[in-house]
Design an enzyme around this catalytic site. Structure first.
Site, short mmCIF file in Angstrom:
data_model
loop_
_atom_site.label_atom_id
_atom_site.label_comp_id
_atom_site.label_asym_id
_atom_site.label_seq_id
_atom_site.Cartn_x
_atom_site.Cartn_y
_atom_site.Cartn_z
N GLN A 153 0.85 -1.19 0.00
CA GLN A 153 0.00 0.00 0.00
C GLN A 153 0.89 1.24 0.00
O GLN A 153 1.86 1.32 0.74
CB GLN A 153 -0.86 -0.02 1.27
CG GLN A 153 -1.22 1.32 1.85
CD GLN A 153 -2.48 1.89 1.25
OE1 GLN A 153 -3.26 1.18 0.64
NE2 GLN A 153 -2.67 3.19 1.39
N THR A 154 0.55 2.24 -0.84
CA THR A 154 1.40 3.42 -0.84
C THR A 154 0.63 4.67 -1.23
O THR A 154 -0.35 4.62 -1.99
CB THR A 154 2.60 3.25 -1.79
OG1 THR A 154 3.49 4.35 -1.63
CG2 THR A 154 2.15 3.16 -3.25
N ARG A 155 1.11 5.79 -0.67
CA ARG A 155 0.68 7.13 -1.07
C ARG A 155 1.90 8.03 -1.26
O ARG A 155 1.79 9.25 -1.22
CB ARG A 155 -0.25 7.73 -0.01
CG ARG A 155 -1.56 6.97 0.16
CD ARG A 155 -2.45 7.57 1.25
NE ARG A 155 -2.86 8.92 0.94
CZ ARG A 155 -2.42 10.01 1.56
NH1 ARG A 155 -1.51 9.91 2.52
NH2 ARG A 155 -2.86 11.19 1.24
N ASN A 156 3.07 7.41 -1.43
CA ASN A 156 4.32 8.16 -1.52
C ASN A 156 5.14 7.74 -2.73
O ASN A 156 5.05 6.60 -3.18
CB ASN A 156 5.17 7.92 -0.26
CG ASN A 156 4.51 8.47 0.99
OD1 ASN A 156 4.34 9.67 1.13
ND2 ASN A 156 4.13 7.59 1.90
N ALA B 54 -1.63 3.64 7.68
CA ALA B 54 -2.91 4.35 7.53
C ALA B 54 -3.25 5.21 8.75
O ALA B 54 -4.42 5.57 8.95
CB ALA B 54 -4.04 3.36 7.26
N GLY C 182 3.92 -1.77 7.58
CA GLY C 182 5.02 -1.16 8.30
C GLY C 182 4.51 -0.36 9.49
O GLY C 182 3.40 -0.59 10.00
N ARG C 183 5.28 0.61 9.89
CA ARG C 183 4.90 1.42 11.05
C ARG C 183 3.82 2.43 10.65
O ARG C 183 3.77 2.91 9.52
CB ARG C 183 6.12 2.13 11.64
CG ARG C 183 6.70 3.24 10.77
CD ARG C 183 8.07 3.71 11.24
NE ARG C 183 8.08 4.10 12.63
CZ ARG C 183 7.79 5.30 13.07
NH1 ARG C 183 7.43 6.25 12.23
NH2 ARG C 183 7.86 5.56 14.36
N ASP C 184 2.93 2.73 11.59
CA ASP C 184 1.90 3.77 11.42
C ASP C 184 1.06 3.57 10.16
O ASP C 184 0.69 4.54 9.50
CB ASP C 184 2.54 5.16 11.39
CG ASP C 184 3.16 5.55 12.72
OD1 ASP C 184 2.57 5.18 13.75
OD2 ASP C 184 4.22 6.18 12.72
#
Length: 417
Positions: free
Chosen positions: A196-199, A297, A293-295
């Site tokens: 999952q990504t937004r970066n 969403a 990973g960390r944090d």
């Protein structure tokens, strides 16, 4: 179509709801119309193509209540985020909407979907927010979205009237669940781990994906970038997709083990609950594993750093396996990328700071390749010029003048994939 048990969609059946062309033309001319916003339009597409299987439409009262309080649908399947259509009392009364009604949902005036209304109901917004987000604080963006909903909810199944057309470069990366499953089958992939990504990807993201691939003993990594509502300062969607795809093109992943795709979704920032939702959607796409990973969403300090890891301990029946990871960082002493807790140079390690990466992109000076791959840097810079009005970050101009992701109407072409 028979579904491979190893890649079974949520609920066992892949939902697909599109009206045949002759019926679509007839209903578009005869039904009362209800204009919906971009978020609802995206969710209509997700429902119709099975991204949200086993949902066939917007949730009714019983499903909403079960999801909010017990994180399950009324049929017992795990589900963590309410998928709802909110309307005003005026919209209901003006169109004479009641159970049994049919509505033509439109987006920017173009026919979108037919909704068979089964329920018109209310639900306490603050109660929904408190359970889904773990807080009723209006500063939380998901809570703020929930409290801003209109007062009535419409529940019932829907069917898409016209498949959407996606603009460039999104058309290259949009795969329906059926199309993605076909792609997985063609490649012979049996284990697929979702990212999952937004970066845009720095090397920390790259190593997260590679470690998840190794841990899951996977055949491939499916990058599934969220494309939806944007906030000022976010990365532009085009740079995210093209940056991730460049990792494959430049050889940091072999072509046969890496795929970039997109998901139409407006982030709720629901932390662990949204992690579960992400896992379900990627399960529907054909993934067997999902990395967290960390944090994941999360937003601000509303959730514990690894809350999205622990929530899966109580969900043994979800049908997709979580791959939980700590952090990768650059270690000058090791002269390379090191995993948290593995090397002993705690004071020397340099975390991949988001603010540092942003300043690198803003300055336009190529960073060391151990921090940011030069090919990715170049493609993000080009995307900024071509799509972002000179910036890789969302600006007011981008919000108002960007090329649309989705378009509907008679001229809309077939879906990619």
């Amino acid at each position: 179509m028979p579904i491979d048990n190893a890649l079974s969609p949520h609920g066992g059946e892949l939902i697909e709801r599109l009206l045949p062309p002759h019926e679509a033309e007839r209903v578009a001319a005869s039904l009362p119309r209800l204009e919906v916003n971009d978020q609802i339009a995206r969710e209509c597409v997700d429902i119709a193509f099975g991204f949200f299987s086993p949902l066939t439409g917007f949730m009714g009262r019983r499903d909403v209540d079960e999801v909010v309080h017990h994180m399950r649908l009324s049929n017992g399947y795990v589900w963590s985020i309410p998928i709802i259509l909110d309307v005003s009392p005026e919209e209901v009364s003006d169109r004479g909407v009641r159970p049994g009604s049919r509505l033509l949902l439109t987006q920017r005036g173009a026919p979108l979907a037919v909704l068979n209304v089964e329920e018109v109901f209310t639900f306490d917004k603050e109660e929904m927010a408190r359970h889904v987000f773990g807080t009723a604080d209006p500063k939380h963006p998901g809570v703020r979205r929930t409290l801003a909903q209109k007062d009535l909810l419409l529940g019932g199944p829907l069917s898409l009237v016209v498949p959407p057309r996606l603009g460039a470069p999104f058309d290259r990366f949009f795969f329906t669940p059926r199309a993605m499953r076909e792609r997985i089958k063609q490649h012979g992939w049996r284990r697929v781990v979702a990212h999952q990504t937004r970066n845009v990807p720095h090397t920390g993201h790259e190593w997260l994906m590679k470690s998840a691939w190794f841990s899951a003993q996977a055949d491939a990594v499916l990058v599934n970038a969220v494309v939806g509502e944007k906030r000022l300062g976010d990365y532009i969607d085009e740079a995210i997709l093209l940056g991730h795809d460049m990792l494959r093109q430049a050889g940091y992943f072999r072509p046969e083990v890496h795929q970039t795709s997109l998901l139409l979704w407006d982030m709720r920032y629901a932390g662990p609950r949204e992690a579960v939702f992400h896992a379900i959607v990627r399960k529907n796409l054909g993934c067997t594993h999902h990395m967290f990973g960390r944090d994941h969403a999360g937003v601000g300090t509303y959730y514990d750093t690894y809350a999205a890891h622990r929530i899966f301990d109580d969900l043994p029946d979800l049908g997709i396996r979580p791959v939980v990871t700590l952090e990768w960082a650059y270690c000058p002493e090791c002269q390379g990328i090191a995993y948290e807790g593995l090397c002993g140079h705690d004071r020397s390690r340099q975390a991949f700071s988001g603010s540092v990466i942003r300043s690198i992109l803003q300055d336009g000076v190529k960073p060391p390749r151990l921090i940011f791959r030069p090919e990715v840097f170049d493609v993000v810079t080009r995307a900024a010029d071509e799509y972002g009005f000179g910036s890789p970050f969302v600006t007011e101009r981008y919000l108002h003048e960007r090329n649309p992701v989705l378009e509907f109407g008679r001229s809309a072409g077939e879906v990619t994939g």
